[in-house]
Design an enzyme around this catalytic site. Structure first.
Site, mmCIF file in Angstrom:
data_model
loop_
_atom_site.group_PDB
_atom_site.id
_atom_site.type_symbol
_atom_site.label_atom_id
_atom_site.label_comp_id
_atom_site.label_asym_id
_atom_site.label_seq_id
_atom_site.Cartn_x
_atom_site.Cartn_y
_atom_site.Cartn_z
ATOM 1 N N HIS A 9 0.204 -1.820 -3.555
ATOM 2 C CA HIS A 9 0.368 -3.111 -4.228
ATOM 3 C C HIS A 9 -0.958 -3.611 -4.794
ATOM 4 O O HIS A 9 -2.042 -3.300 -4.287
ATOM 5 C CB HIS A 9 0.950 -4.150 -3.263
ATOM 6 N N HIS A 150 2.178 0.086 0.924
ATOM 7 C CA HIS A 150 0.980 -0.507 1.502
ATOM 8 C C HIS A 150 0.037 0.586 1.987
ATOM 9 O O HIS A 150 0.425 1.743 2.122
ATOM 10 C CB HIS A 150 1.359 -1.404 2.685
#
Length: 211
Positions: A9, A150
């Site tokens: 992200h 992540h």
């Protein structure tokens, strides 16, 4: 084989200050939104057929920019959600160092030995990323897909995907708004690209590889 493009992200509100996020849900920063706009453009050349994302805001918001650029629906998947940092969640790095000095040392040097208080262990993340890799191989064999996730599940996926031991977890760079490409085949996996941020330009290169 399935080609998996792992996207970390873009920058969240907590990344620049070094606050552990885990399952907590800060949004992208203004800088992160600008980074995310560039990601879809960079990935268009790979002609992906599917787009998966962790359900947390920072990943889903990043995936929305990719979805708009590539005209792909977003498929939420819990197996690629961030590790649950438990009691570390919301704490600054310096606070963790002071309160959990030995566990912090283990996390940096022996991450495979750590179970976060009231949270997950790295082994837990390895098991669910392994499950995800097997799922996408069965569903998307011969295709290219994008996975917006992540730092911990991406590093775990690369470690698992390349048949490495858990203690090699920190061997892979994983900056905000970067992408890495794994040609996943359980017998002959290939790490095709790692931690690419060239498309961001100097202005938007991630400020901190963290958390």
């Amino acid at each position: 084989m399935v080609r998996i493009i792992f996207v970390r992200h873009a920058e969240s509100l907590w990344n620049p200050i070094g606050r552990y996020q885990g399952r907590l849900d800060p949004e992208l920063s203004e800088r992160g939104h600008r980074q995310a706009k560039l990601i879809g453009q960079a990935l268009k050349k790979y002609n992906p057929s599917a787009l998966y994302a962790s359900p947390l805001k920072r990943t889903y918001q990043t995936a929305e920019y990719i979805s708009q650029e590539l005209n792909l629906p977003i498929i939420k998947n819990e197996d690629i959600i961030e590790i649950d940092h438990g009691d570390w969640s919301g704490m600054l790095v310096e606070e963790v160092k002071e309160k959990y000095p030995e566990m912090f040392r283990q996390w940096i040097y022996e991450p495979h030995t750590v179970t976060f208080p009231n949270g997950e262990s790295l082994k837990d993340v390895f098991e669910r990323t392994k499950k995800f890799l097997n799922y996408v191989l069965s569903k998307h064999e011969g295709e290219t897909i994008i996975v917006v996730s992540h730092t911990v599940p991406i590093r775990a996926s690369l470690t698992v995907g390349l048949n490495l031991d858990m203690d090699k977890f920190w061997a892979f760079g994983c900056d905000n708004a970067s992408y890495s490409i794994l040609d996943y085949d359980p017998v002959r996996p290939i790490l095709y690209k790692l931690n690419n941020t060239y498309y961001l330009g100097e202005e938007f290169v991630p400020a901190l590889d963290a958390l």
